[in-house]
Scaffold this active site. Structure first.
Site, short mmCIF file in Angstrom:
data_model
loop_
_atom_site.label_atom_id
_atom_site.label_comp_id
_atom_site.label_asym_id
_atom_site.label_seq_id
_atom_site.Cartn_x
_atom_site.Cartn_y
_atom_site.Cartn_z
N GLU B 138 0.71 -1.38 0.00
CA GLU B 138 -0.06 0.03 0.11
C GLU B 138 0.78 1.28 -0.13
O GLU B 138 0.64 2.31 -0.47
CB GLU B 138 -0.90 -0.05 1.19
CG GLU B 138 -2.16 -0.86 1.01
CD GLU B 138 -1.82 -2.17 1.35
OE1 GLU B 138 -0.74 -2.64 1.65
OE2 GLU B 138 -2.76 -3.10 1.19
N HIS B 207 -10.15 -5.07 10.30
CA HIS B 207 -11.00 -4.47 9.10
C HIS B 207 -12.22 -3.31 9.45
O HIS B 207 -13.03 -3.58 8.79
CB HIS B 207 -11.52 -5.48 8.23
CG HIS B 207 -10.22 -6.53 7.80
ND1 HIS B 207 -10.17 -7.81 8.39
CD2 HIS B 207 -9.34 -6.20 6.97
CE1 HIS B 207 -9.01 -8.20 7.78
NE2 HIS B 207 -8.57 -7.34 6.68
#
Lengths: 482, 402
Positions: B138, B207
């Site tokens: 990322e 998450h």
């Protein structure tokens, strides 16, 4: 899966036909050495020519069984696929691999370190048998004079910092060849993403001494409007992206820029620089990986100068330097003598061509030595011996090595040398004087460029600040225009 | 950091949808401008009906339509119905058609179509290079996006889950927000960073991150949160057109919201809040999924005789203090409902901003309802209680209005 060998001649011919390998397989080839078989198996596109996977399997089985008759033990018949000496291929995601029943570990260090490309010896003489890119007189003299300019600039600005006239500076001493020679081999359209020890690239591209001084002295004429530390140069006109202090973050930027250039089909590549320390950052690994996967035209130039502030390379990594990491990511790489300007020129020239025409990244590891301290905030005698520094400074200086070469070609002389050095020194001193006296950036520049248009909260904060300055003028510097 | 669990949960709901709509996808995406003649209605059971054009007034739903730019959304054109993720895709596609420098990069955005189907079909239409599948790094693909933006492209970086962008924090904070400033305005970074965040259905703590509060301090970036298909498409388009780096927060549980949106092109303003329900008694400020909990509570409150004014703040950085201020001056009571953690959340920041600017207009201290300062637990019941529920909102309003 045993097939009757009675049909073997026809079968083998059939196989040869199917696989387009008529020349390669002959019945005698089955008897040849295992190395031949191995070659055949690795290079022949067995499965690719045969659309039907079942056919593939049966062909393979046929092959294996055909070979099996050349090997011996009957009890191994049951494991035909795994077993024959010369036919061992497995089909995993990512491609075919040969397998081996012998457990072998790849060594952590190669027997011999990757060789280093160099064309000029320590005395500036061309090494016999070297293949190099020719450099004519004009280019060579320009390269040399820019190296002297860089050296002089570094010396004078470093002294200015020591005198308290600027807050910070970082020299490139010992790495002048990397700076100038790489820049000389690139074009003005190539996008450069520097770390911070590459002002020579900007110098080559036409950034004036006055512009360098303005940035260091942080005055109104600074292109960065006084927002960054000294040596954090940036110029969109020269395709030199503003230096950001964070290590290795520019590597993914370069990949992104290369991706943009590739999409626009430009005849240009992205070039990025980093040190041996920067190669430990996560961004290095991901950037190389990305560049390889995206087939992006980017040149990664590692200045392996032996030290990351006080961390020597032996504490930085245990691999054979940085060049071996290229192949780990599928990137073509080369190791170059970083103090040999001609070698660097040649390598970058070749790399650029490959990057643009073949759409691939290239990794260049330039071995060199950081003669100066890490920066003005560092005293490197604390962690390394002074005689080591002295030796590299005198005996292995890249600038004098190149001078010996151009002098040997009668392109340069000691008169020219002293004349040029004093002229450049005068110019620099003048630039420093002008920069020091120039006006500082205004208070308004604190709040502009945060966004394209300053939002209301920043307007408010600016108003508050001006109020405060007006009320307490003695607490604020007097030379900053409000 | 690809998560199989999270993606599967969100996808299973829409999978049945997509398989049936697949053959219609081409028609939809090609005929963006041709939709005036007829439109497709996708029912919640997945069946698709092709309707001929007829005058229809807009279906009012629990989430009120925008107060401003009403010309676009009221009844002369019937518009078309779609889900929030489709609205995002529509906005993205329109911008990619309009400007060839717009490109998308992220994990699984290309051939897979994105883990929440926002980029579905785009790779086939625009090619592998414009809709780029990246390896799992990322920080690096965000960095790549920044480099591409500085070189003239307008990338949209998709985080598979906003929580993964914690890995990209270095690039976002040190480079994305900063380089326009430190380069003296020489290099601009018109990048959009988007992705789903917020508490989903049992996705686990990693998450269920709410990153808007972590990013809020970074100078140089703008942040918006979408909550309806209408504003999702509008904000996506506005973010892409903006010259500043914009972070667009979506919510995992809102992707399947259905709404009718206009056929004609429209763009929402990045700095404006949305008046969801005008009222007189109390100002309730919220964003993203909590908007729906607030509207649910609003129904109860209306039955109890209260008249709450509900504002979806939408713009998380900067706050739309103009709209908020006008509301505070009218009602004198403020309730903030958010999904962020209590400490250092958007609500905390908003409380400070309102108190600083409108203290004289407040009749009572501001109440801020947020999630507790705990990682989101997996167990369904526990997870439900870390998120602010309508009952709590009703109680808080009653307390405020005493």
């Amino acid at each position: 899966m045993a097939l009757c060998m009675r049909k073997s001649p026809k079968l083998i011919n059939h196989l040869k036909y199917r696989m387009g390998l008529f020349d390669m397989i002959t019945p005698s080839s089955w008897n040849s050495t295992s190395s031949h078989h191995q070659e055949f198996l690795v290079t022949a596109p067995i499965a690719h020519n045969l659309g039907n996977p079942d056919a593939d399997l049966s062909v393979k089985a046929t092959l294996f069984s055909a070979c099996r008759f050349k090997s011996t033990k009957p009890e191994k018949q049951l494991n035909s696929l795994n077993d024959a000496d010369d036919n061992k291929v497995l089909d995993f995601p990512g491609g075919k691999v040969r397998f081996s029943p012998k457990m072998t570990f790849i060594s952590e260090s190669p027997e011999e370190r990757t060789q280093c490309y160099r064309v000029l010896d320590d005395n500036g003489q061309l090494i016999l048998g070297s293949n190099l890119v020719q450099v004519g007189e004009e280019l060579a003299v320009k390269m040399y004079t820019e190296m002297i300019t860089l050296q002089t600039m570094d010396t004078l600005f470093y002294e200015a910092q020591r005198q308290g006239r600027i807050s910070f500076y970082l020299t490139t001493i010992g790495e002048e060849a990397i700076n100038i020679a790489t820049a000389a081999a690139l074009t003005a359209d190539d996008h450069v993403f520097p770390q911070y020890r590459e002002p020579g690239v900007l110098l080559w591209r036409g950034f004036t001494l006055q512009e360098f001084a303005n940035q260091c002295f942080v005055n109104k004429a600074d292109h960065g409007k006084g927002r960054q530390m000294p040596i954090h140069y940036g110029s969109n006109k020269h395709n030199y992206f503003t230096v950001s202090s964070t290590i290795a973050t520019q590597l993914p930027h370069a990949v992104g820029a290369a991706y943009a250039l590739k999409m626009d089909r430009k005849d240009a590549c992205a070039v990025t620089y980093f040190g041996d320390g920067g190669s430990s950052e996560g961004d290095f690994h991901a950037a190389l990986n990305f560049a390889a996967v995206l087939e992006a035209p980017v040149i990664f130039i590692c200045r392996n100068n032996g030290w990351a502030i006080s961390t020597p390379t032996s504490d930085q990594f245990r691999s054979d330097g940085v060049v071996v990491r290229g192949s780990a990511y599928g990137v073509r790489s080369i190791r170059v003598d970083g103090n040999d300007a001609l070698a660097i020129y040649g390598a970058v020239h070749a790399a650029r061509k490959m990057a643009i025409t073949e759409h691939r990244p290239i990794l260049i590891e330039a071995l060199t030595y950081r003669v100066g301290h890490h920066s003005t905030s560092d005293d490197s005698t604390k962690y390394r011996p002074v005689d080591e520094i002295e030796w590299w400074k005198l005996a292995r200086d890249p600038v004098s090595r190149f001078r010996k070469w151009i002098e040997s070609k009668d392109w340069w002389s000691s008169e020219a040398e002293s004349e040029f050095r004093s002229s450049v020194r005068q110019q620099l001193l003048h630039a420093i004087q002008v920069a020091e006296k120039a006006e500082k950036p205004p208070v308004a520049d604190i709040f502009t460029d945060v966004y394209d248009v300053p939002p209301s909260n920043l307007h408010e904060q600016e108003k508050l600040l001006r109020e405060t300055i007006r009320r307490h003028p003695r607490d604020y510097p007097s030379d900053v225009p409000a | 950091m690809a998560t199989i669990v999270g993606a599967a949960t969100a996808l299973s709901a829409s999978k049945s949808f997509n398989s049936r709509k697949l053959h219609l996808r081409s028609r939809r995406s090609l005929s963006v401008s041709e939709r005036k003649g007829s439109f497709l209605v996708v029912r919640s059971d997945g069946s698709v009906v092709h309707k001929a054009h007829r005058a229809q007034k807009l279906i009012a739903n629990a989430v009120a339509t925008k107060a401003d730019s009403s010309a676009a959304s009221t009844a002369s054109k019937p518009g078309h119905e779609l889900l929030l993720f489709e609205a995002l895709r529509e906005g993205l596609e329109e911008e990619m058609d309009r400007d060839p420098t717009v490109c998308v990069m992220g994990e699984d955005v290309g051939h897979y179509g994105g883990s929440y189907k926002v980029t579905k079909g785009l790779a086939t239409k625009y090619g592998d290079l414009r809709v780029l599948d990246t390896p799992i790094a990322e920080n690096s693909f965000t960095g790549m996006g920044i480099g591409a933006a500085m070189t003239g492209l307008r990338p949209i970086v998709e985080g598979m889950n906003m929580g993964f962008l914690l890995l990209a924090f270095n690039q976002i904070s040190n480079n994305c927000g900063m380089l326009h400033y430190t380069s003296g305005g020489q290099f601009k970074i018109p990048i959009v960073i988007r992705g789903p965040g917020g508490v989903g259905r049992q996705l686990g703590a990693e998450h269920s991150q709410r990153l808007e509060s972590y990013f809020q301090s970074i100078p140089g970036i703008q942040m918006v949160a979408c909550s309806t298909p209408y504003n999702a498409k509008g904000l996506m388009k506005a973010a892409i057109r903006s010259e500043n780096p914009v972070i667009l927060f979506e919510h995992v549980l809102l992707y399947n919201l259905k709404e009718r949106i206009p056929d004609e092109e429209y763009v929402c303003s990045l700095e404006e809040a949305e008046m969801v329900r005008p009222g007189e008694h109390v100002t309730i400020l919220t964003y993203s999924r909590m908007r729906y909990h607030v509207m649910q509570a609003a129904k109860t409150l209306v039955n109890k005789g209260y008249d709450p004014e509900v504002i979806d703040i939408r713009s998380l950085k900067p706050f739309d203090l103009h709209t908020i201020g006008n509301s505070v001056k009218k009602t004198h009571r403020v309730l903030i409902v958010e999904e962020c953690m209590r400490t250092g959340g958007i609500g905390a920041s908003l409380t400070a901003a309102i108190t600083e600017n409108f203290n004289d207009y407040l009749d009572a201290p501001i109440i801020c309802l947020s999630s507790q300062d705990v990682p989101t637990p997996y167990a369904g019941t526990l997870e439900e209680w870390t998120v602010v529920q309508p009952a709590q909102i009703v109680t808080a309003v009653e307390q405020l209005c005493q």
